[in-house]
Design a protein around this motif. Structure first.
Motif, short mmCIF file in Angstrom:
data_model
loop_
_atom_site.label_atom_id
_atom_site.label_comp_id
_atom_site.label_asym_id
_atom_site.label_seq_id
_atom_site.Cartn_x
_atom_site.Cartn_y
_atom_site.Cartn_z
N LYS A 1 -12.39 16.55 -28.45
CA LYS A 1 -12.82 16.66 -29.94
C LYS A 1 -12.12 15.85 -30.57
N ARG A 2 -12.64 14.69 -31.10
CA ARG A 2 -11.57 13.62 -31.65
C ARG A 2 -10.99 14.02 -32.95
N TYR A 3 -9.85 13.92 -33.04
CA TYR A 3 -8.67 14.39 -34.16
C TYR A 3 -8.62 15.92 -33.99
N LYS A 4 -9.11 16.76 -33.10
CA LYS A 4 -8.85 17.91 -32.90
C LYS A 4 -7.98 18.52 -31.61
N TYR A 5 -8.56 17.96 -30.39
CA TYR A 5 -8.06 18.55 -29.30
C TYR A 5 -8.59 17.85 -28.31
N ARG A 6 -8.21 18.22 -26.90
CA ARG A 6 -8.62 17.45 -25.63
C ARG A 6 -8.00 18.52 -24.61
N GLY A 7 -8.69 18.28 -23.46
CA GLY A 7 -8.22 19.11 -22.09
C GLY A 7 -9.18 18.95 -21.16
N ASN A 8 -8.69 19.66 -20.09
CA ASN A 8 -9.47 19.94 -18.82
C ASN A 8 -9.10 21.01 -18.12
N VAL A 9 -10.32 21.42 -17.30
CA VAL A 9 -10.18 22.70 -16.58
C VAL A 9 -10.62 22.45 -15.24
N ASN A 10 -9.83 22.61 -14.26
CA ASN A 10 -10.25 22.58 -12.78
C ASN A 10 -9.89 23.68 -12.08
N TYR B 1 -7.11 29.05 -3.28
CA TYR B 1 -7.68 28.81 -4.26
C TYR B 1 -6.64 27.99 -5.22
N ASN B 2 -6.78 27.42 -6.34
CA ASN B 2 -5.97 26.95 -7.23
C ASN B 2 -6.65 26.50 -8.66
N LEU B 3 -5.96 26.99 -9.61
CA LEU B 3 -6.57 26.77 -11.02
C LEU B 3 -5.47 25.92 -12.05
N GLN B 4 -6.23 24.95 -12.69
CA GLN B 4 -5.23 24.06 -13.45
C GLN B 4 -6.00 23.77 -14.85
N ILE B 5 -5.32 24.07 -15.77
CA ILE B 5 -5.89 24.03 -17.12
C ILE B 5 -4.94 23.08 -17.80
N SER B 6 -5.33 22.18 -18.82
CA SER B 6 -4.52 21.38 -19.66
C SER B 6 -5.34 21.26 -20.87
N HIS B 7 -4.66 21.63 -22.04
CA HIS B 7 -4.94 21.72 -23.35
C HIS B 7 -3.99 21.04 -24.60
N SER B 8 -4.21 20.25 -25.11
CA SER B 8 -3.50 19.77 -26.18
C SER B 8 -4.24 19.66 -27.43
N PHE C 1 -2.02 25.31 -30.68
CA PHE C 1 -2.27 25.92 -29.48
C PHE C 1 -2.24 24.82 -28.27
N SER C 2 -1.75 25.11 -27.22
CA SER C 2 -1.60 24.32 -25.99
C SER C 2 -1.42 24.92 -24.86
N ALA C 3 -1.85 24.39 -23.69
CA ALA C 3 -1.85 25.26 -22.56
C ALA C 3 -1.78 24.12 -21.36
N SER C 4 -1.04 24.43 -20.36
CA SER C 4 -0.64 24.03 -19.22
C SER C 4 -0.61 24.83 -17.85
N VAL C 5 -1.63 24.89 -17.36
CA VAL C 5 -1.56 26.03 -16.35
C VAL C 5 -1.78 25.44 -14.73
N ASN C 6 -1.11 25.94 -13.86
CA ASN C 6 -1.26 25.48 -12.53
C ASN C 6 -0.73 26.61 -11.57
N LEU C 7 -1.60 27.37 -11.07
CA LEU C 7 -1.40 28.60 -10.45
C LEU C 7 -2.25 28.85 -9.41
#
Length: 900
Positions: A315-324, A346-353, A364-370
């Motif tokens: 969302k422009r000027y708000k946030y961006r991210g991805n979930v895998n 299994y593997n879960l990856q989340i990125s939010h900025s 709020f931010s997230a960086s997940v790799n588990l």
């Protein structure tokens, strides 16, 4: 008759405004195509016709016409040779550089003919005396351009025939624009209506060169909806004008701009352990302008399967991210065989900025790799070699808020995850609460200058509360993972001040108060049911709130000394400057004996313990601490005459970026009061191309025959003043062909392309631990260039990165080097489209090679060819890929890889 002339000219323009061979926003550039025989020939002028030719270049509306007046403005037209209205042929002729203009519409062609009886209009090329065609029709309305060889249009049926039509359909997906544009060429095009065209003997390609493309898809018949799709009958893939066995009885080519839902073509292959397979096939779905999702799956004939979901949101000027998310059900061999096995990964990856401007006081931010510890080593779809070398998975999700009113307070709530893939140990904090208040100066004005001991008095408040969980990979996401959770909080209140003494000495004095909370404690004792057992201490968990506090005092004094040695401005080394920063500190912490209890063991001895042992923050120290610290920081730099004779100032060169020493003296210790001296430093050489980092420890005490430090100075035991116990050195060096006089611009550009490729595939830019294997090659910028000479000749851009590390251990007089390895990676550009690379290393202690990887990449203009190979080791594998570079036809590929 003059009115009829204007009427039909207007009808002619009106028809052309309805011909939209290309439905796109960007103007179409002329695309060359092999010419076929033109359908329009220029009329031969008789003497009478030439005499009757009207030499005018514009006309206005004749109001005497009996027909309904249609034109609201003026039509301007002209031709270089003649403009002829023939009542005999019922046609209007414009010949040689014929042009017509009306409002924002213009038509240019070699010849323009209008039959006002049949209500048909023609436009085409003309042929000169050498037989060469020129002056192709060029119709422009606004930003839209149509450039065929010739056109025939009927006003009554609103249909048209177009010969040798050319159009470019851009999908807007590629970084290079034109490289990702579909070129549509057809010998004959029939316009059915404003949005549907039928093609005959057409060609589709993304190649830049449409006269002699390196590939194209030949279609016999097709339905063409500009800007949306092409539905074709029998389609055949041609490679350099040679037909291939790749053919389809029918085909569908989406041409819509932006993101479009559609199937993702899988990869076929055979795995000796799992049978035949389909991999990486699935479906792409753009949910809306902000979110999309990709579903991919793998299927093996022995029953193994896997699936992956990839979702990107913005969302422009708000946030961006991805979930895998990735899941695999792996079956090896077949049931009934000894080597049969089944496992799940299994593997879960989340990125939010969040955009920094979205909310300055809340973030709020997230960086997940588990996931499974063995995912990156055992996955049958793993294509990134570097991840095989990663022994740690970590995650962090945090929310922070700032309350800006004075005194401002920062608060954050964080959940963290750390997983060792070798030991399968998992550590979590669910969550961590942190809060801090800004530093307050109670005896000074808020915005004023603070001077002296009193005005510099300041204090601050900090809070850290945690819920810490330690578990294993097998217990992850089960109830048992919470059994040993530890909860606690720590409050700290540091107070300090600073001032000058004798102008050159900086003094800092302070104290620190700490209050530690626990929500369960542990009492210790012998087992009452087995009082004769001395093997185990029984813990009795006491639930409920408990706390302890402690404080400490500290002081330090330091200064900065400068030493400059001048050698003269006529010397190559004009001066050397040495900066020394000595500092002496003192710290005191009293004993926390009041928080300790005792129990009597079976021998009647009293054992002292703290009920806070084993809690989140541990127990306070039983012994009093009273010590002094010493540190010495050094930097050394030189002023050197610049090689550039036009430079007006000398150049500064760093000799030693830092050289630091530190130790401590413990007043409370009965022996071994002096701690080993820690040393570390760093420097760089050869214009910062080589960096050197080193560290070591020097011990003033000697050791006995058992290797235990004793309270005897080493010099008194017949040794040196200080005993060198441990040391390490790490050296990294980068070489490029530019160092040896090659063209630096070529080298920098080649390196930039190489670095972009490595970063895209998930690797670091030095490739020292292997380069990533991606299932799609990144677009090579040189693919868009018209390179006349495809070879560099004697200019072969290359780069080489090396890193050497060595460690020394002499804590027990073993005098051994326990680590010595060399890592290296190199890249050579044999030509603008040929890249060869290698990554490897050697362990001199274990006498073996590290992760070794070889590969090459070949850009074939419209194609990418790549091969990567790990020839030996636990990650032995290979990967081959050839496919069309454009994202429009990315499913036209062939790839194969070794299976594990």
């Amino acid at each position: 008759m003059q009115a009829n002339k204007h009427l039909y000219l207007f009808l002619f323009l009106l028809v052309f405004t309805t011909i939209t061979v290309v439905a796109q926003e960007d103007p179409i550039v002329p695309l060359p195509i092999k010419a076929i025989k033109d359908t329009i020939t220029a009329p031969l002028l008789s003497m009478s016709m030439a005499k009757d030719s009207i030499s005018v270049d514009s006309a206005t509306i004749d109001s005497t016409s009996g027909k309904k007046q249609l034109l609201l403005g003026k039509i301007k037209y002209k031709a270089k040779d003649y403009v002829k209205l023939s009542q005999k042929d019922k046609k209007i002729y414009l010949y040689n550089e014929a042009e017509i203009y009306y409002q924002d519409t213009e038509l240019k062609a070699g010849i323009i003919i209008m039959d006002y009886i049949k209500n048909e209009v023609y436009a085409g090329r003309i042929k000169d005396s050498t037989g060469t065609y020129s002056q192709l029709p060029n119709f422009k309305q606004g930003d839209q351009v149509v450039i065929p060889d010739s056109i025939r249009f009927n006003f009554d049926t609103q249909k048209a025939l177009i010969w040798n039509s050319r159009t470019e359909q851009s999908a807007g997906l590629g970084a290079l624009g034109g490289q990702d544009a579909m070129k549509v060429l057809a010998e004959v095009t029939k316009k059915e209506n404003d949005s549907v065209y039928f093609l005959k003997n057409g060609r589709l390609t993304t190649s830049k060169d449409t006269v002699d493309p390196d590939y194209y898809i030949k279609i016999r018949k097709a339905k063409f909806v500009p800007g949306k799709k092409i539905i074709a009958g029998f389609s055949n893939f041609y490679l350099v004008d040679v037909p291939t066995p790749i053919a389809l009885p029918f085909a569908y080519f989406p041409l819509t701009t932006g993101r479009t839902a559609g199937l993702i073509f899988p990869t076929f292959g055979n795995d000796p352990n799992r049978g035949y397979f389909l991999q990486n096939g699935g479906y792409y779905l753009p949910i809306n302008d902000n979110v999309d999702i990709t579903l991919l799956g793998d299927f093996f004939t022995n029953g193994s399967y896997g699936f992956r979901t990839q979702s990107t949101y913005i969302k422009r000027y708000k946030y961006r991210g991805n979930v895998n998310f990735r899941f695999e059900n792996q079956i090896t061999s077949q049931k009934g065989f000894d080597d049969f096995s089944r496992s799940t990964l299994y593997n879960l990856q989340i990125s939010h900025s969040q955009d920094a401007k979205a909310n300055p006081n809340s973030r709020f931010s997230a960086s997940v790799n588990l996931g499974s510890s063995q995912y990156f080593t055992n996955s049958f779809n793993q294509i990134n070699v570097q991840n095989n070398q990663n022994n740690n998975l970590s995650s962090s999700i945090s929310y922070s808020k700032t309350f800006p009113n004075y005194p401002s307070v920062n608060m954050s709530l964080t959940a963290t995850h750390n997983q060792n893939t070798r030991t399968q140990q998992v550590n979590l904090t669910l969550p961590t609460l942190s809060a801090s208040m800004e530093r307050i100066f109670p005896f000074a004005k808020r915005d004023g200058i603070k001077k002296g001991l009193i005005q510099n008095v300041n204090f601050q408040y900090n809070l850290r509360a945690e819920n810490r969980i330690a578990t294993t990979d097998t217990l992850f996401f089960t109830k048992r993972m919470f059994e040993d959770a530890k909860i606690g909080a720590r409050h700290t209140l540091p107070i300090s001040t600073n001032f000058k003494v004798a102008k050159y000495f900086s003094v800092t004095v302070g104290g620190n108060y700490e209050d530690v909370w626990a929500f369960e404690t542990f009492e210790r004792g012998v087992d009452p049911d087995n009082p004769d057992s001395n093997t185990e201490v029984v813990l009795d968990t006491i639930a409920g709130f408990d706390r302890y506090n402690r404080y400490g005092l500290s002081a330090s004094i330091g200064t900065t000394l400068y030493g400059t040695f001048n050698f003269g401005e006529d010397k190559k080394i004009q001066a050397i400057r040495h900066v020394i920063r000595p500092q002496v500190g003192w710290g005191y912490t009293p004993s926390s004996e009041q928080f300790y209890d005792t129990y009597e063991d079976n021998d009647g001895e009293l054992v002292q313990y703290s009920r806070f042992e084993g809690t989140l923050n541990g127990a306070p120290s039983l012994t009093q601490s009273n010590s002094m610290t010493f540190s010495l920081q050094n930097t050394l730099e030189a002023k050197v005459r610049d090689k550039d004779s036009t430079a007006t100032e000398a150049k500064k060169v760093s000799i030693l970026k830092n050289l630091n020493f530190s130790t401590a003296y413990n007043f409370q210790a009965d022996s071994l009061k002096l701690s080993p001296i820690a040393m570390n430093g760093a420097t760089s050489l050869f214009d910062n191309k080589m960096s050197i980092n080193f560290a070591g420890t020097l011990d003033p005490y000697t050791i006995d025959n058992n290797g235990t430090r004793i309270n005897t100075l080493n010099v008194k035991n017949g040794g040196s003043l200080l005993r060198f116990t441990t040391g390490r050195i790490d050296v990294s060096y980068s070489l490029t062909s530019a160092i040896f006089g090659k063209d630096k611009e070529d080298v920098d550009e080649a390196k930039a392309v190489s670095d972009e490729y490595r970063a895209t595939s998930g690797g670091s830019t030095d490739d020292l631990f292997g380069f990533g294997l991606d299932n799609r090659a990144s677009n090579d910028r040189k693919a868009e260039e018209d390179i006349e000479n495809p070879l560099y000749g004697n200019k072969l851009p290359w780069d080489l990165s090396m890193r050497f590390g060595m460690s020394y251990n002499n804590t027990n007089r073993q005098d051994e080097i326990n680590r010595a390895n060399l890592m290296f990676s190199g890249n050579v550009s044999l030509s603008p489209r040929w890249d060869v690379r290698v990554s490897s290393g050697y362990d001199f202690i274990n006498n073996g090679f590290a992760q070794t990887q070889l590969g090459f990449r070949r850009n074939l203009k419209s194609f990418d060819l790549r091969f990567d190979w790990v020839p030996f080791g636990s990650n032995e594998n290979w990967f081959f890929f050839i496919g069309i570079s454009s994202s429009l036809l990315q499913d036209l590929k062939w790839e194969n890889r070794s299976q594990r």
